[in-house]
Design a protein around this motif. Structure first.
Motif, short mmCIF file in Angstrom:
data_model
loop_
_atom_site.label_atom_id
_atom_site.label_comp_id
_atom_site.label_asym_id
_atom_site.label_seq_id
_atom_site.Cartn_x
_atom_site.Cartn_y
_atom_site.Cartn_z
N LEU A 71 -0.68 -0.94 -10.00
CA LEU A 71 -2.39 -0.27 -8.90
C LEU A 71 -3.04 -1.50 -9.79
N ARG B 188 1.13 -1.15 0.88
CA ARG B 188 -0.17 0.35 0.68
C ARG B 188 0.46 0.91 0.38
N LEU B 189 0.36 2.18 -0.87
CA LEU B 189 1.26 3.68 -0.97
C LEU B 189 0.83 4.39 0.09
N LEU C 297 1.31 11.16 -7.94
CA LEU C 297 0.55 10.07 -8.88
C LEU C 297 -0.69 10.15 -9.51
N SER C 298 -1.14 11.22 -9.25
CA SER C 298 -2.36 11.67 -9.48
C SER C 298 -1.93 11.20 -11.37
N PHE D 297 -1.53 -1.96 -4.55
CA PHE D 297 -0.37 -2.29 -5.40
C PHE D 297 -0.48 -3.73 -5.58
N GLU E 25 -5.10 4.41 1.42
CA GLU E 25 -4.07 3.81 0.78
C GLU E 25 -4.13 3.05 -0.51
N ALA E 26 -3.99 3.40 -1.77
CA ALA E 26 -4.20 2.66 -2.84
C ALA E 26 -3.24 1.54 -3.20
N GLU F 104 -8.26 1.03 -7.34
CA GLU F 104 -7.43 1.94 -6.96
C GLU F 104 -7.02 3.50 -6.70
N ALA F 105 -6.68 3.86 -8.23
CA ALA F 105 -6.51 4.96 -8.88
C ALA F 105 -6.96 6.55 -7.58
N CYS G 272 -4.95 7.14 -4.55
CA CYS G 272 -2.88 7.47 -4.89
C CYS G 272 -3.17 9.08 -4.35
#
Ligand code: HEM
Ligand code: FES
Length: 403
Positions: A156, A127-128, A168-169, A139, A136-137, A160-161, A164
């Motif tokens: 990703l 998770r980011l 990381l948009s 991956f 959290e996004a 989940e986008a 972010c």
């Protein structure tokens, strides 16, 4: 009253002077460990005892100290405590971005380097970490440590986008993506829903061709032995290395290493022992620790008058085995092409009288005991039950001889 620890299904009362790790191993708990000396962090567990001695937290990052982690091998509890294995959600790792790309199909792929090792398998999730409290996004890791991938790569997951962080948009990605070198934190790894276990299948490493001239230059081995005596004297004193050698005498280490090197350098068949991959199969040795050991060896070789060129020739016979030793998880031993796991515990009925390695009490033949396959330590029924505290143990049959 000695403190009592609980871990998974085990409950154990500590003997005086005992570490949490030793107590748990005594009762057969499945707890990972390697160096037993506070340097590898393999034995890190979460602990309910907020007053655990600072020694048990030494070297851990602040966020793990705050989350209650301790090193079981350095933890001598003063009060009852509940221990639990590390939780992926507590594991944060700083990473440095090398590339972020967004495909026409919407796939977002990151390539990055981790500042400290992340132990994972392909397919695990990360998770980011974004703003505090934000979702959290997630991956999926698409790189494969078993294949030797150096950079981590993660994709990703669908849906989940929206989670972010700003860097990381969609807009950022459309404008060429975040900069190379951007730093960020990841949480995890979380196991893949269906674990993709890629078996490591390193072949047998062979040393470089013999160099008998070097052996002659080493006084037909005389200087080699002196070097090894000085080197192991250092290793057995060294805070980072000595714990690996618990239970192995220095003479044995010197003799084994001497005959191993002699065989490599002269080509004569004089070494009787495990091949390096098997001898070190349980040791968690990082590249950095291996470098550290090599530096110690180089220093010793210099002190014994070897030239830079001779040191280079000696070191080739050690460096070639680096991939057989550096790892983040124990390996099974490989015997005749078959993997044999020698971690964990066995239960045996003693055929001869013996002594409990934990309480020192006599254990009569016929007694069922627990023993650790790697450490070779025997735990008598009373010690293995976890209820016995500081008092010495009698035999399981309670027929000990009066003295
Ligand atoms: C950080 C690096 C290393 C550590 C911590 C380490 C540790 C150890 C330990 C604890 C043992 C004793 C195992 C036992 O008797 O059960 C051992 C044995 C041995 N090591 Fe290392 N070692 C390291 C690097 C190396 C290197 C670079 C070589 C040379 C290629 C080497 C060659 C050997 C050999 C030949 C044995 C004897 C195996 C046997 O008993 O059959 N080690 N090592
Ligand atoms: S730090 Fe505890 S086993 Fe290495």
């Amino acid at each position: 009253m000695n403190p009592t620890l609980r871990y998974k299904s085990h409950t154990v009362t500590l003997q005086s002077g005992e570490t949490a790790l030793d107590a748990l191993l005594r009762v057969g708990a499945d707890i990972p460990f390697s160096c037993k000396g506070g340097s590898c962090h393999t034995c890190m567990v979460r602990c309910s005892d907020t007053a655990a001695p600072s020694e048990a937290r030494k070297g851990l990052p602040a966020h793990l100290v705050q989350a209650g982690y301790v090193l079981a091998c350095k933890y001598q509890p003063q009060a009852d405590a509940q221990l639990e294995p590390r939780r992926p959600e507590d594991m944060l790792t700083r990473c440095v971005l090398t590339e972020a790309s967004a495909g026409a199909d919407g796939r977002v792929v990151l390539q990055f380097e981790a500042a400290s090792e992340i132990k994972y398998q392909r397919g695990d999730r990360l998770r980011l970490v974004g703003a505090p409290g934000a979702r959290e996004a997630e991956f999926e890791l698409t790189s494969d440590p078993a294949a030797g991938d150096f950079l981590l790569q993660a994709e990703l997951l669908p849906g989940e986008a929206a989670h972010c962080p700003d860097w990381l948009s969609r807009e950022q990605l459309a404008a060429g993506g975040p900069a190379f070198g951007h730093e960020f934190d990841v949480r995890g790894p979380f196991p893949a829903p269906a674990a993709v276990a890629a078996a490591s299948d390193a072949g047998e490493t062979r040393p470089p061709p013999p160099d008998p001239a070097l052996w002659a230059e080493l006084g037909d081995g005389r200087i080699a032995r002196q070097v090894l005596e000085a080197f192991y004297a250092r290793v057995y004193e060294d805070e980072r290395l000595r714990h690996f050698f618990e239970g192995v005498t220095m003479d044995r280490s010197i003799d084994k290493q001497f005959s191993f090197l002699k065989q490599c350098i002269t080509g004569e068949k004089v070494y009787m022992g495990d091949r390096p991959r098997n001898a070190h199969h349980w040791m968690i040795i990082s590249n950095e620790l291996f470098d550290y050991r090599q530096q110690l060896m180089k220093q010793t070789l210099q002190e014994h008058g070897l030239s830079a060129e001779q040191i280079e020739r000696w070191t080739r016979y050690e460096e070639v085995f680096r991939p057989d030793m550096v790892k983040s998880e124990p390996w099974p031993r490989r015997m005749g092409g078959v993997d044999v796991m020698r971690e964990g515990f066995g239960e045996e009925v003693l055929l001869v009288d013996s002594v409990c390695d934990y309480c020192g009490g006599e254990v009569l033949s016929g007694t069922p005991v627990l023993f650790h396959l790697r450490l070779g330590k025997v735990s008598c029924p009373a010690c293995a039950s976890g209820v016995r505290g500081a008092q010495p143990c009698a035999t399981a049959n309670e027929t000990s001889t009066a003295s």
